[in-house]
Design a protein around this motif. Sequence first.
Motif, PDB file in Angstrom:
ATOM      1  N   ASP A 106     -14.125  -7.769 -17.869  1.00 10.52           N
ATOM      2  CA  ASP A 106     -15.538  -8.009 -17.588  1.00 10.52           C
ATOM      3  C   ASP A 106     -15.782  -7.967 -16.071  1.00 10.52           C
ATOM      4  O   ASP A 106     -14.924  -8.361 -15.277  1.00 10.52           O
ATOM      5  CB  ASP A 106     -15.955  -9.372 -18.151  1.00 10.52           C
ATOM      6  CG  ASP A 106     -17.439  -9.629 -17.925  1.00 10.52           C
ATOM      7  OD1 ASP A 106     -18.244  -9.085 -18.680  1.00 10.52           O
ATOM      8  OD2 ASP A 106     -17.772 -10.345 -16.943  1.00 10.52           O
ATOM      9  N   LEU A 107     -16.979  -7.534 -15.722  1.00  7.73           N
ATOM     10  CA  LEU A 107     -17.372  -7.409 -14.320  1.00  7.73           C
ATOM     11  C   LEU A 107     -17.143  -8.707 -13.540  1.00  7.73           C
ATOM     12  O   LEU A 107     -16.836  -8.678 -12.346  1.00  7.73           O
ATOM     13  CB  LEU A 107     -18.870  -7.071 -14.301  1.00  7.73           C
ATOM     14  CG  LEU A 107     -19.474  -6.288 -13.155  1.00  7.73           C
ATOM     15  CD1 LEU A 107     -18.711  -5.016 -12.875  1.00  7.73           C
ATOM     16  CD2 LEU A 107     -20.932  -5.947 -13.500  1.00  7.73           C
ATOM     17  N   LEU A 108     -17.256  -9.834 -14.208  1.00  7.12           N
ATOM     18  CA  LEU A 108     -17.117 -11.118 -13.513  1.00  7.12           C
ATOM     19  C   LEU A 108     -15.659 -11.532 -13.324  1.00  7.12           C
ATOM     20  O   LEU A 108     -15.371 -12.482 -12.604  1.00  7.12           O
ATOM     21  CB  LEU A 108     -17.878 -12.213 -14.278  1.00  7.12           C
ATOM     22  CG  LEU A 108     -19.363 -11.930 -14.509  1.00  7.12           C
ATOM     23  CD1 LEU A 108     -20.043 -13.117 -15.185  1.00  7.12           C
ATOM     24  CD2 LEU A 108     -20.073 -11.617 -13.190  1.00  7.12           C
ATOM     25  N   ASP A 109     -14.752 -10.824 -13.979  1.00  8.82           N
ATOM     26  CA  ASP A 109     -13.330 -11.197 -13.914  1.00  8.82           C
ATOM     27  C   ASP A 109     -12.430 -10.115 -13.320  1.00  8.82           C
ATOM     28  O   ASP A 109     -11.290 -10.400 -12.957  1.00  8.82           O
ATOM     29  CB  ASP A 109     -12.796 -11.476 -15.338  1.00  8.82           C
ATOM     30  CG  ASP A 109     -13.618 -12.528 -16.050  1.00  8.82           C
ATOM     31  OD1 ASP A 109     -13.984 -13.510 -15.387  1.00  8.82           O
ATOM     32  OD2 ASP A 109     -13.908 -12.341 -17.247  1.00  8.82           O
ATOM     33  N   ALA A 110     -12.910  -8.883 -13.233  1.00  8.17           N
ATOM     34  CA  ALA A 110     -12.030  -7.752 -12.885  1.00  8.17           C
ATOM     35  C   ALA A 110     -11.415  -7.928 -11.498  1.00  8.17           C
ATOM     36  O   ALA A 110     -12.031  -8.512 -10.599  1.00  8.17           O
ATOM     37  CB  ALA A 110     -12.823  -6.448 -12.951  1.00  8.17           C
ATOM     38  N   SER A 111     -10.192  -7.381 -11.345  1.00  9.98           N
ATOM     39  CA  SER A 111      -9.408  -7.652 -10.127  1.00  9.98           C
ATOM     40  C   SER A 111      -9.633  -6.609  -9.030  1.00  9.98           C
ATOM     41  O   SER A 111      -9.968  -5.449  -9.302  1.00  9.98           O
ATOM     42  CB  SER A 111      -7.925  -7.674 -10.478  1.00  9.98           C
ATOM     43  OG  SER A 111      -7.487  -6.371 -10.791  1.00  9.98           O
ATOM     44  N   GLU A 112      -9.400  -7.032  -7.799  1.00 10.04           N
ATOM     45  CA  GLU A 112      -9.439  -6.104  -6.653  1.00 10.04           C
ATOM     46  C   GLU A 112      -8.321  -5.077  -6.761  1.00 10.04           C
ATOM     47  O   GLU A 112      -8.464  -3.935  -6.334  1.00 10.04           O
ATOM     48  CB  GLU A 112      -9.262  -6.876  -5.336  1.00 10.04           C
ATOM     49  CG  GLU A 112     -10.562  -7.374  -4.762  1.00 10.04           C
ATOM     50  CD  GLU A 112     -10.415  -7.824  -3.308  1.00 10.04           C
ATOM     51  OE1 GLU A 112      -9.836  -7.070  -2.500  1.00 10.04           O
ATOM     52  OE2 GLU A 112     -10.868  -8.945  -3.020  1.00 10.04           O
ATOM     53  N   GLU A 113      -7.204  -5.516  -7.315  1.00  7.49           N
ATOM     54  CA  GLU A 113      -6.051  -4.613  -7.435  1.00  7.49           C
ATOM     55  C   GLU A 113      -6.422  -3.383  -8.287  1.00  7.49           C
ATOM     56  O   GLU A 113      -6.128  -2.240  -7.918  1.00  7.49           O
ATOM     57  CB  GLU A 113      -4.901  -5.382  -8.091  1.00  7.49           C
ATOM     58  CG  GLU A 113      -3.608  -4.622  -8.147  1.00  7.49           C
ATOM     59  CD  GLU A 113      -2.615  -5.288  -9.077  1.00  7.49           C
ATOM     60  OE1 GLU A 113      -2.933  -6.311  -9.721  1.00  7.49           O
ATOM     61  OE2 GLU A 113      -1.500  -4.742  -9.164  1.00  7.49           O
ATOM     62  N   ARG A 139      -6.766   0.571  -7.020  1.00  2.00           N
ATOM     63  CA  ARG A 139      -5.974   1.608  -7.691  1.00  2.00           C
ATOM     64  C   ARG A 139      -6.883   2.761  -8.129  1.00  2.00           C
ATOM     65  O   ARG A 139      -6.576   3.938  -7.929  1.00  2.00           O
ATOM     66  CB  ARG A 139      -5.284   0.958  -8.901  1.00  2.00           C
ATOM     67  CG  ARG A 139      -4.304   1.799  -9.619  1.00  2.00           C
ATOM     68  CD  ARG A 139      -3.509   0.988 -10.651  1.00  2.00           C
ATOM     69  NE  ARG A 139      -3.061   1.859 -11.695  1.00  2.00           N
ATOM     70  CZ  ARG A 139      -3.676   2.041 -12.859  1.00  2.00           C
ATOM     71  NH1 ARG A 139      -4.746   1.354 -13.155  1.00  2.00           N
ATOM     72  NH2 ARG A 139      -3.202   2.897 -13.738  1.00  2.00           N
ATOM     73  N   LEU A 140      -8.024   2.421  -8.702  1.00  2.00           N
ATOM     74  CA  LEU A 140      -8.928   3.466  -9.197  1.00  2.00           C
ATOM     75  C   LEU A 140      -9.589   4.228  -8.049  1.00  2.00           C
ATOM     76  O   LEU A 140      -9.721   5.456  -8.117  1.00  2.00           O
ATOM     77  CB  LEU A 140      -9.989   2.857 -10.125  1.00  2.00           C
ATOM     78  CG  LEU A 140      -9.619   2.945 -11.610  1.00  2.00           C
ATOM     79  CD1 LEU A 140      -8.365   2.149 -11.932  1.00  2.00           C
ATOM     80  CD2 LEU A 140     -10.762   2.513 -12.502  1.00  2.00           C
ATOM     81  N   ILE A 141      -9.974   3.515  -7.019  1.00  2.00           N
ATOM     82  CA  ILE A 141     -10.601   4.214  -5.880  1.00  2.00           C
ATOM     83  C   ILE A 141      -9.579   5.164  -5.235  1.00  2.00           C
ATOM     84  O   ILE A 141      -9.914   6.288  -4.856  1.00  2.00           O
ATOM     85  CB  ILE A 141     -11.150   3.205  -4.854  1.00  2.00           C
ATOM     86  CG1 ILE A 141     -12.315   2.406  -5.454  1.00  2.00           C
ATOM     87  CG2 ILE A 141     -11.581   3.914  -3.567  1.00  2.00           C
ATOM     88  CD1 ILE A 141     -13.564   3.207  -5.780  1.00  2.00           C
ATOM     89  N   ALA A 142      -8.329   4.714  -5.125  1.00  2.00           N
ATOM     90  CA  ALA A 142      -7.300   5.541  -4.469  1.00  2.00           C
ATOM     91  C   ALA A 142      -7.092   6.862  -5.216  1.00  2.00           C
ATOM     92  O   ALA A 142      -6.972   7.925  -4.594  1.00  2.00           O
ATOM     93  CB  ALA A 142      -5.983   4.774  -4.379  1.00  2.00           C
ATOM     94  N   LEU A 143      -7.050   6.810  -6.541  1.00  5.23           N
ATOM     95  CA  LEU A 143      -6.799   8.060  -7.279  1.00  5.23           C
ATOM     96  C   LEU A 143      -8.091   8.805  -7.609  1.00  5.23           C
ATOM     97  O   LEU A 143      -8.170  10.023  -7.471  1.00  5.23           O
ATOM     98  CB  LEU A 143      -6.006   7.794  -8.563  1.00  5.23           C
ATOM     99  CG  LEU A 143      -5.776   9.076  -9.385  1.00  5.23           C
ATOM    100  CD1 LEU A 143      -5.027  10.135  -8.582  1.00  5.23           C
ATOM    101  CD2 LEU A 143      -5.040   8.797 -10.672  1.00  5.23           C
ATOM    102  N   ASN A 144      -9.102   8.086  -8.064  1.00  4.11           N
ATOM    103  CA  ASN A 144     -10.295   8.780  -8.579  1.00  4.11           C
ATOM    104  C   ASN A 144     -11.226   9.266  -7.470  1.00  4.11           C
ATOM    105  O   ASN A 144     -12.044  10.158  -7.705  1.00  4.11           O
ATOM    106  CB  ASN A 144     -11.078   7.868  -9.528  1.00  4.11           C
ATOM    107  CG  ASN A 144     -10.306   7.545 -10.802  1.00  4.11           C
ATOM    108  OD1 ASN A 144      -9.200   8.020 -10.991  1.00  4.11           O
ATOM    109  ND2 ASN A 144     -10.868   6.718 -11.651  1.00  4.11           N
ATOM    110  N   VAL A 145     -11.137   8.667  -6.284  1.00  3.54           N
ATOM    111  CA  VAL A 145     -12.060   9.050  -5.200  1.00  3.54           C
ATOM    112  C   VAL A 145     -11.305   9.590  -3.974  1.00  3.54           C
ATOM    113  O   VAL A 145     -11.501  10.732  -3.566  1.00  3.54           O
ATOM    114  CB  VAL A 145     -12.941   7.855  -4.761  1.00  3.54           C
ATOM    115  CG1 VAL A 145     -13.960   8.316  -3.725  1.00  3.54           C
ATOM    116  CG2 VAL A 145     -13.632   7.214  -5.953  1.00  3.54           C
TER     117      VAL A 145
END
Length: 265
Positions: A103-110, A114-120
């Motif tokens: 959930d948006l209120l619980d999701a981690s920075e890690e 990880r997603l920004i590094a690969l997807n963007v």
Amino acid sequence: MNPAALITGASRGIGRGIALELARLGYDLIVNYAAHETAARQTATDCVAAANSAGHALRVETCQADISLAADRAKLLAFTRQRFGRLDLLVNNAGIAPTVRADLLDASEESFDRLIALNVKGPYFLTQLVARWMIAQRAAGILPPGAGPKIITISSISAYTASTNRGDYCVSKAALSMLTPLFAARLAEHGIWVYEIRPGLVATDMTEPVKAKYDPLIAEGLTPIRRWGTPEDVGKAVVAIAQNLLPFSTGEVINVDGGFHLRRL
Ligand code: NAP
């Protein structure tokens, strides 16, 4: 000499579907992968067979490289140069979903990082490297006038659809969507066309964990075309671009989503 394409994340899923369609069109291919070497080799073997059936003799190479890492991106480009000496088409396909849908209120920075590094970041800087090389190839006459080198990025309906259990994925795909207008505007003067393909729900390993959830939604009309998309559907859109069927269009978004994006009342 055959035109050459580099497809990131082509060992499985959508990338594999794109590789097979380009093989049928007669493209030499670099099949990039991160971890699944056997799957990448299988894709390469299947591409050669598909090309042979279509009457083409191809060179297909596999190359391990983690697109999120600068050194690996440089390695992938050096490998492509060394093997083919030219590049007509880059397909930025590699991408990941969060390991855990949180959930948006619980999701981690890690997970976000990880997603920004690969997807963007990965496709952004790989495109920068490739664009410099394509410009140099045009200047050197390696890619003849009219050959029209192209860059295609695979984004997602998540670029504009709010899914509160994977905000990191949505943010990464929304950011990725800016890559196409940026590079399209910058590269048009060099005769390099840039496109985004925006798939909807496509049956791959990525969506396998949510298949049971989406099956009834699709059957009830979540998408006007009531079926899962296939990697082949995305591959055919890539082929339309690769065949120069959109000669006066750059920076375009092509939705391959069964009509998911249509507002309906
Ligand atoms: P998939 O079946 O999970 O396949 C992912 C591919 O990316 C594999 O070839 C994998 O290689 C490669 N990959 C993973 N991490 C990598 C890294 N760090 N560096 C290089 N390659 C890496 O995923 P998919 O469903 O085909 O998705 C492909 C793209 O389409 C992604 O960008 C995804 O966001 C997008 N998309 C998918 C859907 C869908 O419904 N499936 C919808 C919209 C958009 P290995 O085999 O070595 O792990």
